[in-house]
Motif scaffolding. Structure first.
Motif, PDB file in Angstrom:
ATOM      1  N   LEU A   1      53.479 -38.676   6.626  1.00  0.00           N
ATOM      2  CA  LEU A   1      54.591 -38.385   5.718  1.00  0.00           C
ATOM      3  C   LEU A   1      54.218 -38.892   4.323  1.00  0.00           C
ATOM      4  O   LEU A   1      53.565 -39.923   4.186  1.00  0.00           O
ATOM      5  CB  LEU A   1      55.865 -39.091   6.194  1.00  0.00           C
ATOM      6  N   TYR A   2      54.644 -38.172   3.315  1.00  0.00           N
ATOM      7  CA  TYR A   2      54.345 -38.480   1.902  1.00  0.00           C
ATOM      8  C   TYR A   2      52.901 -38.192   1.502  1.00  0.00           C
ATOM      9  O   TYR A   2      52.470 -38.572   0.426  1.00  0.00           O
ATOM     10  CB  TYR A   2      54.704 -39.938   1.530  1.00  0.00           C
TER      11      TYR A   2
ATOM     12  N   LEU B   1      55.487 -33.302  -9.555  1.00  0.00           N
ATOM     13  CA  LEU B   1      54.870 -31.976  -9.680  1.00  0.00           C
ATOM     14  C   LEU B   1      54.369 -31.715 -11.103  1.00  0.00           C
ATOM     15  O   LEU B   1      53.350 -31.059 -11.312  1.00  0.00           O
ATOM     16  CB  LEU B   1      55.879 -30.899  -9.251  1.00  0.00           C
ATOM     17  N   GLU B   2      55.079 -32.260 -12.103  1.00  0.00           N
ATOM     18  CA  GLU B   2      54.672 -32.071 -13.505  1.00  0.00           C
ATOM     19  C   GLU B   2      53.217 -32.513 -13.705  1.00  0.00           C
ATOM     20  O   GLU B   2      52.461 -31.890 -14.446  1.00  0.00           O
ATOM     21  CB  GLU B   2      55.567 -32.893 -14.453  1.00  0.00           C
ATOM     22  N   ASP B   3      52.823 -33.601 -13.007  1.00  0.00           N
ATOM     23  CA  ASP B   3      51.452 -34.110 -13.162  1.00  0.00           C
ATOM     24  C   ASP B   3      50.419 -33.135 -12.615  1.00  0.00           C
ATOM     25  O   ASP B   3      49.297 -33.051 -13.113  1.00  0.00           O
ATOM     26  CB  ASP B   3      51.291 -35.466 -12.447  1.00  0.00           C
TER      27      ASP B   3
ATOM     28  N   ALA C   1      59.571 -30.013  -2.279  1.00  0.00           N
ATOM     29  CA  ALA C   1      61.030 -29.910  -2.376  1.00  0.00           C
ATOM     30  C   ALA C   1      61.559 -29.115  -1.177  1.00  0.00           C
ATOM     31  O   ALA C   1      60.817 -28.367  -0.530  1.00  0.00           O
ATOM     32  CB  ALA C   1      61.409 -29.233  -3.686  1.00  0.00           C
ATOM     33  N   GLN C   2      62.841 -29.270  -0.901  1.00  0.00           N
ATOM     34  CA  GLN C   2      63.489 -28.595   0.233  1.00  0.00           C
ATOM     35  C   GLN C   2      63.160 -27.096   0.228  1.00  0.00           C
ATOM     36  O   GLN C   2      63.249 -26.444  -0.806  1.00  0.00           O
ATOM     37  CB  GLN C   2      65.017 -28.792   0.114  1.00  0.00           C
ATOM     38  N   GLY C   3      62.781 -26.578   1.406  1.00  0.00           N
ATOM     39  CA  GLY C   3      62.553 -25.131   1.514  1.00  0.00           C
ATOM     40  C   GLY C   3      61.238 -24.662   0.916  1.00  0.00           C
ATOM     41  O   GLY C   3      60.967 -23.471   0.834  1.00  0.00           O
TER      42      GLY C   3
ATOM     43  N   GLY D   1      62.585 -27.278  -7.693  1.00  0.00           N
ATOM     44  CA  GLY D   1      63.323 -28.495  -7.315  1.00  0.00           C
ATOM     45  C   GLY D   1      62.861 -29.701  -8.125  1.00  0.00           C
ATOM     46  O   GLY D   1      62.215 -29.554  -9.164  1.00  0.00           O
ATOM     47  N   ARG D   2      63.179 -30.897  -7.628  1.00  0.00           N
ATOM     48  CA  ARG D   2      62.843 -32.126  -8.370  1.00  0.00           C
ATOM     49  C   ARG D   2      61.360 -32.433  -8.303  1.00  0.00           C
ATOM     50  O   ARG D   2      60.778 -32.433  -7.223  1.00  0.00           O
ATOM     51  CB  ARG D   2      63.601 -33.317  -7.765  1.00  0.00           C
ATOM     52  N   GLY D   3      60.786 -32.732  -9.451  1.00  0.00           N
ATOM     53  CA  GLY D   3      59.345 -33.021  -9.516  1.00  0.00           C
ATOM     54  C   GLY D   3      58.923 -34.153  -8.619  1.00  0.00           C
ATOM     55  O   GLY D   3      57.857 -34.128  -8.004  1.00  0.00           O
ATOM     56  N   ARG D   4      59.785 -35.170  -8.477  1.00  0.00           N
ATOM     57  CA  ARG D   4      59.346 -36.338  -7.710  1.00  0.00           C
ATOM     58  C   ARG D   4      59.473 -36.134  -6.192  1.00  0.00           C
ATOM     59  O   ARG D   4      59.104 -37.010  -5.423  1.00  0.00           O
ATOM     60  CB  ARG D   4      60.057 -37.608  -8.172  1.00  0.00           C
TER      61      ARG D   4
END
Length: 445
Positions: free
Chosen positions: A228-229, A49-51, A345-347, A67-70
């Motif tokens: 997915l992804y 997400l940072e990117d 991220a979740q949610g 949540g986690r960026g990745r």
């Protein structure tokens, strides 16, 4: 790199990757380069997400609540796959499906009078839908039955309509359908972006509605699939296909010059070396002098912490806002996906709004869509030029793809791929052809 290739491809957008895969399967020697360090070009999925924050020049890091960026894979261009459409056929025939997992999108909705309604797509749904009154429903049902039975090769199914001559407007008249029903049939079922189709021969529209119904029939909830992804997986899948057939890939390669002699492409220069070629495929960003601008698309990526209201808490959906409902010439689209697709991220939910720009204030144009999404945690706004090649490439042998349009599915992209294929080879693109070639390498199963 100092070698001779049949085809050099610049850019790893979906169009380029599919063509490079097809050319490799057809036995051509292919070199595929991209100036970026990642796959996908304009159709990439951005992670972490940072990117995305950096790309859109949003100061600071994403808040901890994200949540986690990745865990994020955010598509720059929102699109779904029609379950029975051309791209799915290409995926199945080339067996690129081996590398991908898909989920069915949970619903398709249409906007009317400020509210959203589920798009009725089966007879039962049409009869239960609150989009239409009782008599309207009966007429619509008759129309759907007509479309389902329609076969352009069998005049007995025409019922007095000439598919090559009768305008779609006349067909709606024949079934006595009202304006609202015409709106959602043309825009949410046939997926036209404007109303120009009304005065064109009806065959194309009827086939589009058939594609929608057949796609829907495959999985039931909606006619759309999503990998997915994220969509960035698609170009990579076709890139792998090309590599299996001996295609060479180079990312992070600055393209210094496309070398043209006597008006015809002969090679590409990168980092002082020249790779020679007979034909070149590229996206518009590599040949700015050979393309022209025909419009703009605005896209707004919105991060939400809630599903969209009135969608039965769907974890993915498409909403179409027909142009008539908001006094525009072209539709506004919303594509929504979520952590269920391993893209957030979740949610969290990602909703992407897109439309063709019509005024000097594009952000005002998409307000009706943004209102459906409130509250929005973070917005990323982009306005892209729609670029098309100035010529067909027959002289120069430089074949340029079109920029991705505002539609939320890949049918127009596939048309462009088939069109470039025909310009390059002189023959129509044949899905069966791809199957046969593959048997030659793997043998029969």
């Amino acid at each position: 790199m100092n070698e001779e290739y049949d085809v050099i491809v610049l850019g790893t957008g979906l169009t380029e990757c599919i063509l490079s895969g097809i050319m490799s399967v057809n036995g051509k020697k292919v070199l595929h380069m991209d100036r970026n360090p990642y796959y996908g070009g304009e159709s990439a999925s951005i992670t972490p997400l940072e990117d995305l924050y950096k790309r859109f020049k949003i100061p600071g890091a994403p808040p901890a609540s994200m949540g986690r960026g990745r865990d994020w894979n955010v598509d720059l261009i929102p699109k779904f796959l029609m379950a029975n459409g051309q791209l799915v056929k290409m995926l199945l025939y080339t067996e690129v499906t081996r590398y991908l997992d898909f989920k069915v999108t949970e619903g398709s909705f249409v906007y009317k009078g400020g509210k959203i309604y589920k798009v009725p797509s089966t007879e039962a749904e049409a009869l239960a839908s609150s989009l239409m009154g009782l008599f309207e429903k009966r007429r619509f049902r008759k129309f759907l039955v007509y479309v389902a039975n329609f076969d352009e090769k069998d005049p007995r199914t025409f019922e007095g309509i000439d598919p090559k001559k009768t305008a779609m407007r006349e067909v709606y008249k024949k079934f006595d359908l009202g304006q609202d029903v015409i709106d959602f049939t043309g825009h949410a079922l046939a997926l036209y972006r404007t109303d120009d189709y009304l005065d064109q021969p009806c065959c194309e529209t009827i086939n589009r509605i058939k594609l929608y119904s057949e796609s829907l029939a495959r999985y039931g909830k909606s006619p759309y699939l999503y990998p997915l992804y994220g969509l960035g997986e698609l170009p990579q899948g076709f890139a792998r296909l090309s590599a299996i057939y001996g295609g060479t890939y180079m990312l992070n390669k600055p393209i210094e010059e496309i070398i043209v002699q006597n008006g015809k492409v002969i090679g590409v220069k990168s980092e002082g070396e020249v790779a020679r070629c007979k034909q070149l495929i590229c996206d518009p960003s590599y040949v700015k002098d050979r393309v022209e601008k025909v419009g703009q698309v605005i896209r707004v990526i919105c991060i939400l912490s809630h599903p969209i209201k009135n969608t039965n808490d769907a974890n993915s959906c498409q909403i179409i806002i027909p142009q008539n409902q908001v006094n525009r010439k072209s539709d506004i689209y919303v594509c929504m996906i979520s952590s269920a697709h391993n893209v957030a991220a979740q949610g969290k939910y990602i909703a992407i709004v897109s439309t063709t720009v019509e005024t000097k204030e594009p952000e005002k144009e998409i307000r009706p869509a943004l209102e459906l999404l409130e509250p929005i945690e973070q917005k990323f706004i982009s306005i892209s030029d729609l670029l098309v090649p100035k010529d067909l490439g027959t002289e120069s042998q430089i074949f340029i793809s079109r920029t991705y349009d505002a539609t939320t599915h890949f049918e127009t992209t596939c048309d462009d791929i088939k069109n470039i294929y025909k310009r390059m080879t002189g023959s129509e693109f044949d899905f069966e052809e791809m199957k046969r070639k593959k048997n030659d390498i793997y043998g029969e199963d």
